[in-house]
Design a protein around this motif. Sequence first.
Motif: not given
Length: 264
Positions: A106-108, A114-117, A122-126, A217-221
């Motif tokens: 439920x949390x995930x 809530x993602x934008x865009x 189908x993509x959300x389910x994946x 935000x939109x990055x990771x390392x």
Amino acid sequence: MGSTYGDWLREQREAAALTQQQLANAAVMTRSHIAHIEAGRRIPSKEDARRLDMALNTGNVLSSFLPQDDSAIADYFEVALELEQQATMIREFGLTLVPGILQTKGYARAVLGAAFPPWSDAECDRLLSTRLDRAKILEDPITPVVWALLDELMLRRPIGSPDVMAEQIMHIVRLAECKRVRVHVLPLGLGYHPLLHGMVTLMSFEDQPPAVYSEGMYMGKVHDSPAMVERIQNTYDLALGDALPVKESLALMRTTAKDYGHHD
């Protein structure tokens, strides 16, 4: 993934009279990586498969018949996901969101929704399936050892409905009660602490140096420089020293869950 590929790899290794460590040495990989592939927990990269083919003299069989990986993850998280599956100890810090391996369905779904865009259904389910699959590492009762250091703000910020938050918090509480995860909360009253700059995951391994994954935000390392890993580990330890003990942390989480409407 299924274990057929891993079973075949093991058969070829044994036919060549090689131990996992000997194959790892020949293919320039780690023994634990070989073990995960043989057990069906990991899909080797194309380069891994090429080196395995060379080490076992199997032509291009392992390269040509790689299982399809249907996981949906951000490009910058690929290496971190690979390491997460190999780690023998994981120390998480959650600042604004619950760490991925601890998230409920439920949390995930509330986070992904809530993602934008916005994602397609189908993509959300994946994405949801991939995130929940990560939590399967907790099905082993012992490995990896998992510590979760959580900022109280993360518990107080409602993601989804009150029921979703109550369920999420109590899920972590139950993992802690059965000793599968060790949990500490950094209370809001503490004010500034050294991990306020973002989320971080520290990973230790059986046969390779430790690594750290940090994300913004939109990055990771992924950090594998010994000096940087040590610096982040020290920062984590410093923040952990200011956190509530386990008993008090769980009491705070139960109270917070009740504030969201949870009833024992």
